[in-house]
Write an enzyme that holds these catalytic residues in place. Structure first.
Site, PDB file in Angstrom:
ATOM      1  N   ASP A  58     -12.512  66.871  63.115  1.00 57.32           N
ATOM      2  CA  ASP A  58     -12.454  68.567  62.574  1.00 57.32           C
ATOM      3  C   ASP A  58     -13.333  69.085  61.631  1.00 57.32           C
ATOM      4  O   ASP A  58     -13.547  68.198  60.606  1.00 57.32           O
ATOM      5  CB  ASP A  58     -11.124  68.928  62.347  1.00 57.32           C
ATOM      6  CG  ASP A  58     -10.802  70.504  62.566  1.00 57.32           C
ATOM      7  OD1 ASP A  58     -10.152  70.817  63.458  1.00 57.32           O
ATOM      8  OD2 ASP A  58     -11.640  71.522  61.821  1.00 57.32           O
ATOM      9  N   THR A  93     -10.184  78.407  78.711  1.00 51.25           N
ATOM     10  CA  THR A  93      -9.344  79.485  78.564  1.00 51.25           C
ATOM     11  C   THR A  93      -9.220  80.461  79.912  1.00 51.25           C
ATOM     12  O   THR A  93     -10.204  80.419  80.692  1.00 51.25           O
ATOM     13  CB  THR A  93      -9.688  80.411  77.504  1.00 51.25           C
ATOM     14  OG1 THR A  93      -9.292  81.799  77.465  1.00 51.25           O
ATOM     15  CG2 THR A  93     -11.410  80.506  77.464  1.00 51.25           C
ATOM     16  N   ASP A  94      -8.192  81.310  80.146  1.00 58.97           N
ATOM     17  CA  ASP A  94      -8.309  82.144  81.379  1.00 58.97           C
ATOM     18  C   ASP A  94      -9.344  83.320  81.055  1.00 58.97           C
ATOM     19  O   ASP A  94      -9.520  83.922  82.016  1.00 58.97           O
ATOM     20  CB  ASP A  94      -6.871  82.707  81.471  1.00 58.97           C
ATOM     21  CG  ASP A  94      -6.363  83.563  80.406  1.00 58.97           C
ATOM     22  OD1 ASP A  94      -7.067  83.662  79.291  1.00 58.97           O
ATOM     23  OD2 ASP A  94      -5.226  84.165  80.228  1.00 58.97           O
ATOM     24  N   GLU A  95      -9.816  83.370  79.698  1.00 57.83           N
ATOM     25  CA  GLU A  95     -10.650  84.575  79.625  1.00 57.83           C
ATOM     26  C   GLU A  95     -11.957  84.241  80.618  1.00 57.83           C
ATOM     27  O   GLU A  95     -12.921  85.119  80.398  1.00 57.83           O
ATOM     28  CB  GLU A  95     -11.177  84.710  78.116  1.00 57.83           C
ATOM     29  CG  GLU A  95      -9.904  84.978  77.491  1.00 57.83           C
ATOM     30  CD  GLU A  95     -10.110  85.649  76.035  1.00 57.83           C
ATOM     31  OE1 GLU A  95     -10.997  86.288  75.843  1.00 57.83           O
ATOM     32  OE2 GLU A  95      -9.409  85.368  75.161  1.00 57.83           O
ATOM     33  N   TYR A 129     -17.402  85.125  73.339  1.00 55.93           N
ATOM     34  CA  TYR A 129     -16.605  83.905  73.325  1.00 55.93           C
ATOM     35  C   TYR A 129     -16.499  83.403  74.494  1.00 55.93           C
ATOM     36  O   TYR A 129     -16.673  82.010  74.888  1.00 55.93           O
ATOM     37  CB  TYR A 129     -15.214  84.264  72.846  1.00 55.93           C
ATOM     38  CG  TYR A 129     -14.151  83.542  72.884  1.00 55.93           C
ATOM     39  CD1 TYR A 129     -14.243  82.012  72.444  1.00 55.93           C
ATOM     40  CD2 TYR A 129     -13.219  83.786  73.727  1.00 55.93           C
ATOM     41  CE1 TYR A 129     -13.160  81.245  72.281  1.00 55.93           C
ATOM     42  CE2 TYR A 129     -12.103  82.842  73.962  1.00 55.93           C
ATOM     43  CZ  TYR A 129     -12.117  81.614  73.327  1.00 55.93           C
ATOM     44  OH  TYR A 129     -10.991  80.934  73.698  1.00 55.93           O
ATOM     45  N   LYS A 141     -17.392  79.736  76.372  1.00 56.64           N
ATOM     46  CA  LYS A 141     -16.410  78.673  76.742  1.00 56.64           C
ATOM     47  C   LYS A 141     -16.517  78.519  78.380  1.00 56.64           C
ATOM     48  O   LYS A 141     -16.314  77.310  78.991  1.00 56.64           O
ATOM     49  CB  LYS A 141     -15.013  79.244  76.748  1.00 56.64           C
ATOM     50  CG  LYS A 141     -14.411  79.517  75.415  1.00 56.64           C
ATOM     51  CD  LYS A 141     -14.176  78.093  74.597  1.00 56.64           C
ATOM     52  CE  LYS A 141     -13.132  77.387  75.331  1.00 56.64           C
ATOM     53  NZ  LYS A 141     -12.725  76.094  74.320  1.00 56.64           N
ATOM     54  N   LYS A 151     -15.040  96.263  71.953  1.00 56.76           N
ATOM     55  CA  LYS A 151     -16.150  96.621  72.711  1.00 56.76           C
ATOM     56  C   LYS A 151     -15.833  95.460  74.094  1.00 56.76           C
ATOM     57  O   LYS A 151     -15.473  94.420  74.090  1.00 56.76           O
ATOM     58  CB  LYS A 151     -17.204  96.226  72.287  1.00 56.76           C
ATOM     59  CG  LYS A 151     -18.085  97.211  71.699  1.00 56.76           C
ATOM     60  CD  LYS A 151     -19.313  96.790  71.140  1.00 56.76           C
ATOM     61  CE  LYS A 151     -20.399  97.792  71.015  1.00 56.76           C
ATOM     62  NZ  LYS A 151     -21.544  97.188  70.354  1.00 56.76           N
TER      63      LYS A 151
HETATM   64  P1  NAD Z   1      -8.364  77.516  66.153  1.00 56.25           P
HETATM   65  O1  NAD Z   1      -9.581  78.450  65.795  1.00 56.25           O
HETATM   66  O2  NAD Z   1      -7.115  77.834  65.776  1.00 56.25           O
HETATM   67  O3  NAD Z   1      -8.924  76.122  65.808  1.00 56.25           O
HETATM   68  C1  NAD Z   1     -10.007  75.798  66.073  1.00 56.25           C
HETATM   69  C2  NAD Z   1     -10.415  74.463  65.470  1.00 56.25           C
HETATM   70  O4  NAD Z   1     -11.738  74.002  65.737  1.00 56.25           O
HETATM   71  C3  NAD Z   1     -10.480  74.645  63.934  1.00 56.25           C
HETATM   72  O5  NAD Z   1      -9.422  73.517  63.180  1.00 56.25           O
HETATM   73  C4  NAD Z   1     -11.804  74.385  63.197  1.00 56.25           C
HETATM   74  O6  NAD Z   1     -12.107  73.890  61.967  1.00 56.25           O
HETATM   75  C5  NAD Z   1     -12.207  73.498  64.535  1.00 56.25           C
HETATM   76  N1  NAD Z   1     -13.811  73.326  64.687  1.00 56.25           N
HETATM   77  C6  NAD Z   1     -14.458  74.517  64.843  1.00 56.25           C
HETATM   78  N2  NAD Z   1     -15.795  74.404  64.897  1.00 56.25           N
HETATM   79  C7  NAD Z   1     -15.951  73.044  64.857  1.00 56.25           C
HETATM   80  C8  NAD Z   1     -16.945  72.108  64.932  1.00 56.25           C
HETATM   81  N3  NAD Z   1     -18.255  72.463  65.251  1.00 56.25           N
HETATM   82  N4  NAD Z   1     -16.783  70.687  64.836  1.00 56.25           N
HETATM   83  C9  NAD Z   1     -15.514  70.330  64.545  1.00 56.25           C
HETATM   84  N5  NAD Z   1     -14.196  71.054  64.465  1.00 56.25           N
HETATM   85  C10 NAD Z   1     -14.441  72.414  64.741  1.00 56.25           C
HETATM   86  O7  NAD Z   1      -8.391  77.554  67.857  1.00 56.25           O
HETATM   87  P2  NAD Z   1      -6.951  77.488  68.779  1.00 56.25           P
HETATM   88  O8  NAD Z   1      -6.393  78.678  68.954  1.00 56.25           O
HETATM   89  O9  NAD Z   1      -6.039  76.203  68.272  1.00 56.25           O
HETATM   90  O10 NAD Z   1      -7.848  76.872  70.112  1.00 56.25           O
HETATM   91  C11 NAD Z   1      -8.008  75.739  70.557  1.00 56.25           C
HETATM   92  C12 NAD Z   1      -8.824  75.501  71.943  1.00 56.25           C
HETATM   93  O11 NAD Z   1      -7.931  76.401  72.633  1.00 56.25           O
HETATM   94  C13 NAD Z   1     -10.074  76.228  71.808  1.00 56.25           C
HETATM   95  O12 NAD Z   1     -10.806  75.671  72.518  1.00 56.25           O
HETATM   96  C14 NAD Z   1      -9.891  77.613  72.491  1.00 56.25           C
HETATM   97  O13 NAD Z   1     -10.804  78.205  72.947  1.00 56.25           O
HETATM   98  C15 NAD Z   1      -8.864  77.433  73.498  1.00 56.25           C
HETATM   99  N6  NAD Z   1      -7.777  78.490  73.906  1.00 56.25           N
HETATM  100  C16 NAD Z   1      -7.158  79.234  72.765  1.00 56.25           C
HETATM  101  C17 NAD Z   1      -6.171  80.077  73.329  1.00 56.25           C
HETATM  102  C18 NAD Z   1      -5.187  80.798  72.209  1.00 56.25           C
HETATM  103  O14 NAD Z   1      -4.542  81.775  72.479  1.00 56.25           O
HETATM  104  N7  NAD Z   1      -5.338  80.597  70.790  1.00 56.25           N
HETATM  105  C19 NAD Z   1      -6.189  80.731  74.528  1.00 56.25           C
HETATM  106  C20 NAD Z   1      -6.887  79.801  75.389  1.00 56.25           C
HETATM  107  C21 NAD Z   1      -7.896  78.833  74.936  1.00 56.25           C
END
Ligand code: NAD
Length: 325
Positions: free
Chosen positions: A35, A123-125, A147, A151, A271
């Site tokens: 991370d 993601t569903d997005e 975003y 993805k 937007k």
């Molecule tokens: P988050 O933003 O809470 O955490 C992201 C983590 O990735 C952080 O710890 C950050 O330090 C790390 N990170 C970012 N860039 C990095 C890099 N270049 N190298 C190494 N680490 C890096 O995100 P989340 O909400 O836990 O989401 C996790 C995954 O699930 C993502 O891929 C997101 O697209 C997907 N997702 C999230 C949701 C949601 O509701 N939160 C919904 C659908 C999909």
């Protein structure tokens, strides 16, 4: 077995890792977390002293570091991403770098070292917006924001690595997660922490945008089913089964925090704001036995209580991100 988990200092990845480390099964993996600790990552989310956890501070775009870690890994679960739509509207470069280039760096290294399964968290997005019904996994991708476009790009790269090279890639596409330790810029923790502080909450447009809510523990259960029982090259939707408009969600959060509608400030709509998301998760149910186990009313009440009891976790994050108002 050594499982490389990227982005596990964030919300969902850290929940997933806590679940794995809590298991006393003889085949429970050693977990290596990679991370970068961006604004969204926090070491407080991880049990750093756990004997089955190794934490590596680094970037998924660092090809040398990724190659070294991949050489020692048996499987991968890839959560790391820039994850906040609003930030992608004002600066897409970090999203393309981490979500696209970072994913490609990981996939190439996994291929070189024969690592798999490689579970890519999407993601569903990526499907865009749907007025009625629900998306199946073969629905065309039509992302709206930078975003979701980044993805979708990473999904396509992952699937290409399967089709071209036979890499054992599996993709999950989940709906909106909620639960403890979500960064307080996303709607539920932002609204709850604002309300706990006696502040107003910013509701986009007329609040009629609909999202399906999935408890983070249910999502992590689904991810592990895909890792252990899924098929190579397949995409699995993971849904929560509770669709709510943002207005209805706001009503529930106001109620949970003992506040009235006078605390809601209607702000200009985001937007390109997708109107509705809805995933059909029958494939994960029929193939893997997935079903969401957490009741939304209880899960939301527990989440609100967690933020009430854990100010020390979110106050510094909000201050640093300029969200304290
Ligand atoms: P988050 O933003 O809470 O955490 C992201 C983590 O990735 C952080 O710890 C950050 O330090 C790390 N990170 C970012 N860039 C990095 C890099 N270049 N190298 C190494 N680490 C890096 O995100 P989340 O909400 O836990 O989401 C996790 C995954 O699930 C993502 O891929 C997101 O697209 C997907 N997702 C999230 C949701 C949601 O509701 N939160 C919904 C659908 C999909």
């Amino acid at each position: 077995m050594n499982l490389l988990v990227t982005g596990a200092a964030g919300f969902i990845g850290s929940t997933y890792v806590r679940t794995l480390l809590a298991s006393s099964a003889p085949d429970a993996p050693h977990v290596t977390v990679l991370d970068r600790l961006t604004y969204a990552g926090s070491l407080d989310n991880l049990e750093l002293g756990h004997p089955r956890l190794t934490f590596v501070h680094g970037d998924i775009c660092d090809a040398g570091l990724v190659d070294k870690l991949m050489a020692e890994a048996d499987q991968v679960v890839h959560f790391a991403a820039e994850s906040h739509v609003d930030r992608s509207l004002t600066g897409a470069a970090d999203f393309v770098r981490t979500n696209v280039l970072g994913t490609q760096t990981l996939l190439d290294a996994a291929l070189r070292h024969g690592v798999g399964p490689f579970v890519h968290i999407s993601t569903d997005e990526v499907y865009g917006s749907i007025e009625s019904g629900a998306w199946r996994e073969d629905h065309p991708l039509r992302p709206s924001s930078p975003y979701s476009a980044s993805k979708a790009s990473s999904d396509l790269l992952a699937l290409a690595h399967h089709r071209t090279h036979g890499l054992d890639v599996r993709i999950t596409r989940c709906s909106n997660n909620y639960g403890p330790r979500q960064f307080p810029e996303k709607i539920i923790p932002l609204f709850v922490t604002n309300l706990l502080d006696g502040k107003k909450v910013p509701l986009y447009g007329d609040g009629r945008n609909v999202r399906d809510w999935l408890h983070v523990e249910d999502h992590c259960h689904g991810v592990d089913l895909v890792r252990t029982k899924g098929r190579p090259g397949e995409v699995y939707n993971i849904g929560g089964g509770t669709e709510l408009s943002n207005r209805n969600l706001t009503g529930l959060l106001l109620q949970a925090c003992g506040a009235g509608w006078d605390r809601v400030e209607y702000v200009e709509d985001r937007k390109g704001h997708d109107l509705r998301y809805s995933v059909d998760w029958s494939k994960a149910r029929d193939e893997l036995g997935y079903r969401p186990r957490r009741d939304f009313t209880t899960g939301l009440a527990e989440t609100v209580a967690w933020y009430r009891d854990n100010r020390a976790w979110w106050e510094p994050l909000k201050r640093r991100a300029g969200l304290s108002g």
